[in-house]
Design an enzyme around this catalytic site. Structure first.
Site, PDB file in Angstrom:
ATOM      1  N   ARG A 222       0.851  -1.218   0.597  1.00  0.00           N
ATOM      2  CA  ARG A 222      -0.216   0.072   0.010  1.00  0.00           C
ATOM      3  C   ARG A 222       1.312   1.396   0.374  1.00  0.00           C
ATOM      4  O   ARG A 222       1.841   1.426   0.950  1.00  0.00           O
ATOM      5  CB  ARG A 222      -0.444   0.224   0.883  1.00  0.00           C
ATOM      6  CG  ARG A 222      -1.699  -0.388   1.647  1.00  0.00           C
ATOM      7  CD  ARG A 222      -2.818  -0.151   0.064  1.00  0.00           C
ATOM      8  NE  ARG A 222      -4.289  -0.998   0.152  1.00  0.00           N
ATOM      9  CZ  ARG A 222      -4.887  -2.039  -0.664  1.00  0.00           C
ATOM     10  NH1 ARG A 222      -3.440  -2.428  -1.440  1.00  0.00           N
ATOM     11  NH2 ARG A 222      -6.017  -2.836  -1.323  1.00  0.00           N
ATOM     12  N   HIS A 270      -1.294   0.389 -10.170  1.00  0.00           N
ATOM     13  CA  HIS A 270      -2.078  -0.308  -8.645  1.00  0.00           C
ATOM     14  C   HIS A 270      -2.453  -1.788  -9.695  1.00  0.00           C
ATOM     15  O   HIS A 270      -4.067  -1.472  -9.670  1.00  0.00           O
ATOM     16  CB  HIS A 270      -3.114  -0.011  -7.747  1.00  0.00           C
ATOM     17  CG  HIS A 270      -3.702  -0.609  -7.069  1.00  0.00           C
ATOM     18  ND1 HIS A 270      -3.879   0.083  -5.974  1.00  0.00           N
ATOM     19  CD2 HIS A 270      -4.132  -1.688  -6.681  1.00  0.00           C
ATOM     20  CE1 HIS A 270      -4.318  -0.736  -4.788  1.00  0.00           C
ATOM     21  NE2 HIS A 270      -4.245  -2.216  -5.588  1.00  0.00           N
TER      22      HIS A 270
HETATM   23  P1  NDP Z   1      -2.391 -11.443   4.911  1.00  0.00           P
HETATM   24  O1  NDP Z   1      -3.053 -10.774   6.084  1.00  0.00           O
HETATM   25  O2  NDP Z   1      -2.735 -12.708   4.433  1.00  0.00           O
HETATM   26  O3  NDP Z   1      -0.612 -11.269   5.300  1.00  0.00           O
HETATM   27  C1  NDP Z   1      -0.084 -10.837   5.922  1.00  0.00           C
HETATM   28  C2  NDP Z   1       0.735 -10.682   6.045  1.00  0.00           C
HETATM   29  O4  NDP Z   1       2.114  -9.317   6.909  1.00  0.00           O
HETATM   30  C3  NDP Z   1       1.356 -11.470   7.392  1.00  0.00           C
HETATM   31  O5  NDP Z   1       2.901 -12.504   7.168  1.00  0.00           O
HETATM   32  C4  NDP Z   1       1.476 -10.979   8.860  1.00  0.00           C
HETATM   33  O6  NDP Z   1       2.609 -11.539   9.295  1.00  0.00           O
HETATM   34  C5  NDP Z   1       2.355  -9.970   8.187  1.00  0.00           C
HETATM   35  N1  NDP Z   1       2.825  -8.256   8.853  1.00  0.00           N
HETATM   36  C6  NDP Z   1       1.280  -7.442   9.338  1.00  0.00           C
HETATM   37  N2  NDP Z   1       1.753  -6.431  10.370  1.00  0.00           N
HETATM   38  C7  NDP Z   1       3.115  -6.609  10.305  1.00  0.00           C
HETATM   39  C8  NDP Z   1       4.380  -6.126  11.164  1.00  0.00           C
HETATM   40  N3  NDP Z   1       4.499  -4.952  11.923  1.00  0.00           N
HETATM   41  N4  NDP Z   1       5.710  -6.586  11.208  1.00  0.00           N
HETATM   42  C9  NDP Z   1       6.690  -7.461  10.532  1.00  0.00           C
HETATM   43  N5  NDP Z   1       4.794  -8.517   9.263  1.00  0.00           N
HETATM   44  C10 NDP Z   1       3.745  -7.816   9.162  1.00  0.00           C
HETATM   45  O7  NDP Z   1      -2.614 -10.113   3.514  1.00  0.00           O
HETATM   46  P2  NDP Z   1      -2.166 -10.503   2.145  1.00  0.00           P
HETATM   47  O8  NDP Z   1      -0.786 -11.454   2.011  1.00  0.00           O
HETATM   48  O9  NDP Z   1      -3.142 -11.036   1.763  1.00  0.00           O
HETATM   49  O10 NDP Z   1      -2.116  -8.734   1.463  1.00  0.00           O
HETATM   50  C11 NDP Z   1      -0.931  -8.245   1.956  1.00  0.00           C
HETATM   51  C12 NDP Z   1      -1.053  -6.792   1.153  1.00  0.00           C
HETATM   52  O11 NDP Z   1      -1.247  -6.516  -0.137  1.00  0.00           O
HETATM   53  C13 NDP Z   1      -2.637  -6.312   1.306  1.00  0.00           C
HETATM   54  O12 NDP Z   1      -3.077  -6.033   2.825  1.00  0.00           O
HETATM   55  C14 NDP Z   1      -2.937  -5.550   0.546  1.00  0.00           C
HETATM   56  O13 NDP Z   1      -2.495  -4.197   1.152  1.00  0.00           O
HETATM   57  C15 NDP Z   1      -2.135  -5.467  -0.709  1.00  0.00           C
HETATM   58  N6  NDP Z   1      -2.550  -5.473  -1.795  1.00  0.00           N
HETATM   59  C16 NDP Z   1      -1.984  -5.383  -2.820  1.00  0.00           C
HETATM   60  C17 NDP Z   1      -2.617  -5.340  -3.946  1.00  0.00           C
HETATM   61  C18 NDP Z   1      -2.296  -4.666  -5.776  1.00  0.00           C
HETATM   62  O14 NDP Z   1      -2.795  -4.677  -6.371  1.00  0.00           O
HETATM   63  N7  NDP Z   1      -1.209  -4.014  -5.834  1.00  0.00           N
HETATM   64  C19 NDP Z   1      -4.201  -6.160  -4.246  1.00  0.00           C
HETATM   65  C20 NDP Z   1      -3.970  -7.178  -2.855  1.00  0.00           C
HETATM   66  C21 NDP Z   1      -3.449  -6.695  -2.244  1.00  0.00           C
HETATM   67  P3  NDP Z   1       1.889 -12.939  10.593  1.00  0.00           P
HETATM   68  O15 NDP Z   1       2.080 -13.974   9.047  1.00  0.00           O
HETATM   69  O16 NDP Z   1       2.916 -12.818  11.559  1.00  0.00           O
HETATM   70  O17 NDP Z   1       0.469 -12.219  10.680  1.00  0.00           O
HETATM   71  C1  OXD Z   2      -6.148  -4.446  -3.080  1.00  0.00           C
HETATM   72  C2  OXD Z   2      -7.017  -5.119  -4.063  1.00  0.00           C
HETATM   73  O1  OXD Z   2      -6.547  -4.759  -1.643  1.00  0.00           O
HETATM   74  O2  OXD Z   2      -6.821  -4.808  -5.089  1.00  0.00           O
HETATM   75  O3  OXD Z   2      -5.315  -4.382  -3.383  1.00  0.00           O
HETATM   76  O4  OXD Z   2      -7.457  -6.787  -3.512  1.00  0.00           O
END
Ligand code: NDP
Ligand code: OXD
Length: 307
Positions: A222, A270
């Site tokens: 993000r 994006h």
């Molecule tokens: P998840 O919730 O499955 O995973 C998040 C990961 O981040 C977990 O491993 C978590 O750790 C880790 N994490 C969170 N906070 C911290 C921290 N403070 N320190 C260390 N590690 C941390 O999310 P997703 O993988 O499904 O998605 C991730 C992000 O990707 C979404 O939130 C979104 O913002 C972004 N995204 C972007 C898209 C785009 O088009 N560019 C599309 C879809 C998503 P733990 O495993 O320990 O919980």
């Molecule tokens: C996002 C999505 O979270 O496309 O960026 O789902």
């Protein structure tokens, strides 16, 4: 009991039709809510177009986006109602493809080869470039899948998460203490973290300083995770080699923004993984059932943690 659909309709006709035909769902499409007391579940996009607090019997909210940072900040989404994020195998696959595509472009010197072509220069390479190690910030649904695919291509992959993880073929680090050793080996750093108070501004000068000289960044989490001036500085002094950015603090990226024309920055709008309207029918139906039954939702967001 009814399900209120407030997300985009164009492109989601098949989903809406499916929800409409589902025997246990009484579908309402915003703004045609019918009696407000009947609404028990809502499907929303990145932000809610309607103040959901008016539905006194609301029991669950399903996001059609994977990232829910905007919904968590949205006062129209009542904090006491369970919120679930979107997960979909197409979305996960697209993200992994994007990461692999950009990693390979960096590792195989795509920018140098394109520049050479535009100068009609024959950039001969006797030995292949050294394979960088890949560090993935965030080992959730997306980070884990990308890590596995990169490991499958023979890359040495490291991952960083909040809690310790065990992932075959991936060297896992966790928490603030695990960050430095992880960064020190990450020749290509991929950010797949959710936006939370702890990850806002995490991609900054201090973090870049811990990366190996010449490292590259792929940012698909993000926008507000990146301190833009710090990235420009790290690229301009030559500490970072390249940055590939898919998400921005302001989207669309303003036309006058320096990222557009920086020779070492690639901007993508994006699109690394697109939440296609209509995605996730099975998850919506299951979470509707769970909400009505008073069960925790699948992929329910932890409001305290912010993801
Ligand atoms: P998840 O919730 O499955 O995973 C998040 C990961 O981040 C977990 O491993 C978590 O750790 C880790 N994490 C969170 N906070 C911290 C921290 N403070 N320190 C260390 N590690 C941390 O999310 P997703 O993988 O499904 O998605 C991730 C992000 O990707 C979404 O939130 C979104 O913002 C972004 N995204 C972007 C898209 C785009 O088009 N560019 C599309 C879809 C998503 P733990 O495993 O320990 O919980
Ligand atoms: C996002 C999505 O979270 O496309 O960026 O789902």
């Amino acid at each position: 009991m009814a399900l209120l659909y407030t997300a985009e309709i164009d492109g989601a006709r098949a989903l809406v039709e499916l929800l409409h035909r589902h025997p246990s769902i009484d579908l309402r499409i915003w703004p045609e809510t019918g009696p407000e007391s009947e609404i028990e579940f809502a499907v929303v996009e990145g932000e809610s177009p309607v103040d959901l607090r008016r539905f006194e019997n609301l029991r669950g909210v399903q996001s059609t986006w994977a990232g829910v940072d905007r919904l968590l900040d949205d006062p129209h989404v009542p904090a006491q109602v369970p919120l679930a994020r979107m997960l979909d195998e197409d979305l996960t696959r697209w993200m992994s493809e994007y990461v692999v595509f950009q990693v390979l472009d960096i590792a195989r010197q795509g920018i140098e080869l394109r520049n050479a072509q535009s100068n009609k220069a024959w950039l001969e390479q006797r030995a292949g470039p050294p394979k960088p190690e890949i560090g993935i910030l965030g080992l959730g649904e997306l980070g884990t899948n990308a890590a596995r695919r990169l490991a499958g291509l023979g890359f040495s992959v490291l991952g960083w998460s909040r809690n310790p993880r065990l992932l075959a073929g991936v060297e896992c680090h966790a928490g603030p203490i695990g960050l430095r050793p992880f960064l020190g080996r990450s020749g290509i750093l991929v950010c797949l973290l959710p936006l939370t108070p702890r990850t806002k501004g995490i991609l900054n000068t201090a973090l870049f300083a811990d990366l190996p000289a010449g490292a590259s960044l792929i940012q698909a989490g993000r926008g507000p995770q990146l301190v833009e001036a710090d990235l420009l500085h790290a690229l301009d002094v030559g500490h970072l080699g390249r940055a590939i950015l898919d998400v921005f603090a302001q989207e669309p990226l303003p036309r006058g923004h320096p990222f557009w024309s920086h020779s070492r920055i690639t901007v993508t709008p994006h699109v690394s993984a697109i939440s296609r309207p209509g995605m996730g029918a099975a998850l919506i139906i299951e979470n509707y059932r769970r909400a009505i039954a008073g069960e925790p939702l699948a992929h329910q967001v932890d409001r305290e943690l912010g993801y």
